[in-house]
Design an enzyme around this catalytic site. Structure first.
Site, PDB file in Angstrom:
ATOM      1  N   LYS A 184       0.877  -1.175   0.000  1.00  0.00           N
ATOM      2  CA  LYS A 184       0.000   0.000   0.000  1.00  0.00           C
ATOM      3  C   LYS A 184       0.913   1.224   0.000  1.00  0.00           C
ATOM      4  CE  LYS A 184      -3.319   3.013   1.074  1.00  0.00           C
ATOM      5  NZ  LYS A 184      -2.477   4.203   1.399  1.00  0.00           N
ATOM      6  N   GLY A 241       4.840   3.924  10.873  1.00  0.00           N
ATOM      7  CA  GLY A 241       4.001   5.111  10.883  1.00  0.00           C
ATOM      8  C   GLY A 241       3.585   5.490  12.290  1.00  0.00           C
ATOM      9  N   SER A 242       2.441   6.129  12.400  1.00  0.00           N
ATOM     10  CA  SER A 242       1.979   6.641  13.688  1.00  0.00           C
ATOM     11  C   SER A 242       1.462   5.526  14.587  1.00  0.00           C
ATOM     12  CB  SER A 242       0.852   7.657  13.465  1.00  0.00           C
ATOM     13  OG  SER A 242      -0.310   7.007  12.976  1.00  0.00           O
ATOM     14  N   ARG A 243       1.384   5.839  15.881  1.00  0.00           N
ATOM     15  CA  ARG A 243       0.832   4.870  16.825  1.00  0.00           C
ATOM     16  C   ARG A 243      -0.641   4.597  16.513  1.00  0.00           C
ATOM     17  NH1 ARG A 243       1.138   5.150  23.430  1.00  0.00           N
ATOM     18  NH2 ARG A 243       3.062   6.240  22.877  1.00  0.00           N
ATOM     19  N   GLY A 245      -2.184   4.811  13.633  1.00  0.00           N
ATOM     20  CA  GLY A 245      -2.293   3.999  12.425  1.00  0.00           C
ATOM     21  C   GLY A 245      -1.919   2.553  12.675  1.00  0.00           C
ATOM     22  N   GLY A 246      -0.844   2.337  13.414  1.00  0.00           N
ATOM     23  CA  GLY A 246      -0.420   0.979  13.718  1.00  0.00           C
ATOM     24  C   GLY A 246      -1.439   0.231  14.549  1.00  0.00           C
ATOM     25  N   GLU A 265       6.139  -0.437  13.472  1.00  0.00           N
ATOM     26  CA  GLU A 265       7.079   0.473  14.136  1.00  0.00           C
ATOM     27  C   GLU A 265       6.356   1.805  14.248  1.00  0.00           C
ATOM     28  OE1 GLU A 265       9.247   3.668  14.013  1.00  0.00           O
ATOM     29  OE2 GLU A 265      10.412   2.754  12.402  1.00  0.00           O
ATOM     30  N   CYS A 302      12.360   8.510  12.991  1.00  0.00           N
ATOM     31  CA  CYS A 302      11.790   7.806  14.143  1.00  0.00           C
ATOM     32  C   CYS A 302      12.800   7.680  15.275  1.00  0.00           C
ATOM     33  CB  CYS A 302      11.276   6.434  13.724  1.00  0.00           C
ATOM     34  SG  CYS A 302      12.368   5.540  12.626  1.00  0.00           S
ATOM     35  N   GLU A 391       5.352  11.484  21.596  1.00  0.00           N
ATOM     36  CA  GLU A 391       6.277  11.814  20.515  1.00  0.00           C
ATOM     37  C   GLU A 391       5.792  13.044  19.759  1.00  0.00           C
ATOM     38  OE1 GLU A 391       8.270   9.700  16.564  1.00  0.00           O
ATOM     39  OE2 GLU A 391       6.279   9.094  17.241  1.00  0.00           O
TER      40      GLU A 391
END
Length: 507
Positions: A184, A241-243, A245-246, A265, A302, A391
C-alpha cells in the site's frame, strides 16, 4: 520514465475506481500530476489472490533464485537514474543528497538480503537423528526448517519514500523469506512509489517469477489498508508510521477469523541520558551534536532525540545555554507533507502548554516549514504530565532536570518502550552511575548507544530497529538488518519423512 497513475497488480497496470490520491509538493503546496485513483475492494482482492496463487511456487524457489531477484530489483531501481530522485524531491521536499543516500541504502538493503540467502541463513535447518534403541522409548528422526508465512502486506512510510517504502526493508525481507508482497503506497509520494513499483515489476518478469509476487496499490484514507489487512490471504503485515495507524491495523488483524501478526514500528522519543562528567567535560561538543541530530531532516526520523535527562547542575545549565544558541541559528526546513507540518505544530503547542520554552529556530519563510523548538521542565512535572511523554514528529525536544540520580532512575522506570536510548558518559564516575541503570534500559529499548546520537540506522547484521511497545508492536523483532527476515518465517518439523519427500533444504 513515464508515470501512469495506475495500480500495479501483478504484471498489469490498472486504473483504480475509488477516490483519487494526488501528491502535493510541500515546498510550495502545488498539486502534482498524475492523479492516482484508489483501489476498489475487488482490486485489493485481485492483488491478494494473485499473491496467494504465486505463494507456493515462489516460496519453493531456491535461495539463489531469490537472491538474484533481489539483486535484479536493485539494478532496476538504480537504472531509474535521476528521474527517481527528482520525483522524490518534488513529493517530499527532501534535498537531493539525502535522497541519493536513501536510494543507495534501499539498494544496499536488497543486496544485504541477497547475501543472507547465499549464506544459508533464514532456513535454519536442524536435525535430530533417529534413536530406535533408546529406552524406555525410541526417538523418531526429526528435522526442522523455517518456511515463508504467506503473502505479506507492506505499508510505505511517509518519512522514507525509498528505504521504508515500496522496495524498502519490509519488502526486501519478505521477498527474501519467500513471501509475495502487496504494497500500500503512502499517499504522500505516489509517483515515487510507482517508479519503484515499475522497477520491481520488471525484475519479476526478468527473473521469470509468478506475476503475483508483487503488487502496488493506492488509496486515500484507511479503506484500502483495512481491506488489505482484512483479506484472509494476507498472513503478515509490515508497517511504519503513527501509533494510531499501527494500532488500527493491529485491531483489524486481530479481529479476523484467523488473526495475523502486524509488525508495526510506531512511536519513540529516544531519550538521551546526560551523565555529570560528560556534561562537565564535553559541554560544547554535546550541545552541538544534540542540536545537529535534533534538526537533521527537520527532525523527521523515528530515532530523533526528543527527550534529554540529566541531574541539576551548573554544567547542565551551560549545556542548555549552548544548545539554545545552536537552536536559535537553525533554519526552518520543509516538512514532508502539510499534514505532518500541522501535526508538528500541535505537538509543539502541547509542549508549550506544559513546559518552559528555551529556544526557537529561525522563523519559517515558506509553507510547511518546521521551526526547531527546545523546551525544559522538572522531573516532577514530567512524571505528573502524560502529555509530555508523547512523541512530537519533528525537531522539538524536551530537557528534564532531575534533583538527583534517584529521581532520574524513577523517570527511567516510568518511560514507555523506545527504539533507542543514548548514554553520554565520560570516565569511571559516569560508568558507575550508569551500571545499575543498564538492566532497566535493556527493558526499555531495542538499541543502546554510548557517546553517539540515535539518528542514523546502519543496515547490517547486528542492527536492531525495534523495541518494546509502543516503539513496535512486537518487541522480539527488528525492521532493519538481516534479522528482519525472521518476521516472515515460521518453523515446520518433519518426523520420519522418507528421503524422497525431503524438502530441498535437507537434500
Amino acid at each position: 520514465m513515464m508515470l501512469t497513475g495506475k495500480l500495479l497488480i501483478g504484471q498489469q497496470m490498472v486504473i483504480g475506481r475509488e477516490r483519487s490520491v494526488q501528491a502535493i509538493n510541500p515546498m510550495d503546496d502545488q498539486v502534482l500530476e498524475p492523479v492516482y485513483r484508489g483501489a476498489s475492494l475487488s482490486e485489493v482482492q485481485l492483488a491478494c489472490e494473485l499473491a496467494d496463487d504465486a505463494f507456493d511456487t515462489y516460496r519453493a524457489t531456491s535461495p539463489e533464485t531469490r537472491a538474484n531477484f533481489l539483486e535484479a530489483i536493485a539494478e532496476e531501481v538504480e537504472a531509474l537514474g535521476a528521474a527517481l530522485v527528482e520525483r522524490a524531491m518534488l513529493e517530499s521536499g527532501l534535498p537531493q543528497a539525502r535522497l541519493e543516500g536513501e536510494k543507495g541504502r534501499t539498494c544496499g538493503q536488497l543486496r544485504l538480503f541477497a547475501d543472507v540467502l547465499r549464506r544459508g541463513e533464514g532456513q535454519d535447518a536442524r536435525l535430530d537423528p533417529a534413536m530406535p534403541e533408546r529406552n524406555p522409548m525410541p526417538r523418531p528422526e526429526l528435522r526442522q526448517r523455517r518456511i515463508a508465512v504467506g503473502p505479506v502486506a507492506v505499508f510505505g512510510a511517509s518519512n522514507f519514500p525509498l528505504a521504508f517504502s515500496v522496495a524498502g526493508g519490509d519488502t526486501a525481507s519478505a521477498l527474501a523469506a519467500g513471501c509475495p508482497v502487496v504494497v500500500k503506497a503512502h499517499s504522500a509520494h505516489p509517483g515515487t512509489s510507482e517508479l519503484v513499483g515499475q522497477a520491481i515489476q520488471r525484475a519479476v518478469a526478468r527473473c521469470g517469477l509468478p506475476e503475483g509476487v508483487f503488487s502496488l496499490l493506492y488509496g486515500v484514507g484507511n479503506e484500502v489498508g483495512q481491506a488489505l489487512v482484512s483479506d484472509p490471504r494476507i498472513q503478515a503485515v509490515g508497517f511504519t508510521g503513527s501509533r494510531a495507524g499501527g494500532l488500527a491495523l493491529i485491531s483489524t488483524a486481530q479481529q479476523r477469523p484467523q488473526p495475523v501478526p502486524v509488525y508495526a514500528e510506531m512511536s519513540s522519543i529516544n531519550p538521551v541520558l546526560l551523565l555529570p562528567a560528560a556534561l562537565q567535560t564535553r559541554t560544547s561538543e554535546l550541545a552541538a551534536g544534540f542540536v545537529a541530530s535534533l534538526t537533521l531532516g527537520a527532525g523527521q526520523f523515528c530515532t530523533n532525540p526528543g527527550l534529554l535527562l540529566a541531574v541539576k547542575s551548573k554544567a547542565l545549565e551551560d549545556f542548555i545555554e549552548q544548545a539554545k544558541k545552536h537552536v536559535e541559528v537553525s533554519s526552518s526546513q520543509t516538512m514532508l507533507t502539510p499534514g505532518i507540518y500541522s501535526a508538528y505544530q500541535q505537538g509543539v503547542d502541547n509542549l508549550a502548554r506544559h513546559s518552559e520554552l528555551v529556544a526557537q529556530g529561525k522563523a519559517p519563510e515558506g509553507p510547511n516549514r518546521c521551526r526547531s523548538e527546545l523546551f525544559r521542565t522538572t522531573a516532577e512535572v514530567f512524571m505528573e504530565t502524560k502529555e509530555l511523554h508523547q512523541e512530537v514528529f519533528g525537531s522539538a525536544a524536551l530537557v528534564v532536570e532531575c534533583r538527583d540520580q534517584a529521581e532520574l532512575q524513577g523517570i527511567l522506570s516510568r518511560l514507555e518502550g523506545q527504539l533507542t536510548f543514548t548514554l553520554q558518559i565520560e570516565g569511571e564516575e559516569d560508568l558507575e552511575l550508569v551500571r545499575p541503570c543498564l538492566p532497566m534500559l535493556e527493558r526499555k529499548a531495542g538499541r543502546l548507544l554510548v557517546n553517539g546520537w540515535p539518528t542514523g540506522v546502519e543496515v547490517c547484521d547486528a542492527m536492531v530497529h525495534g523495541g518494546p511497545f509502543p516503539a513496535t508492536s512486537d518487541t522480539r523483532t527488528t525492521s532493519v538488518g538481516s534479522a528482519a527476515i525472521e518476521r516472515f518465517l515460521r518453523p515446520v518439523c518433519y518426523q520420519n519423512f522418507p528421503s524422497s519427500l525431503f524438502p530441498q533444504t535437507f537434500a
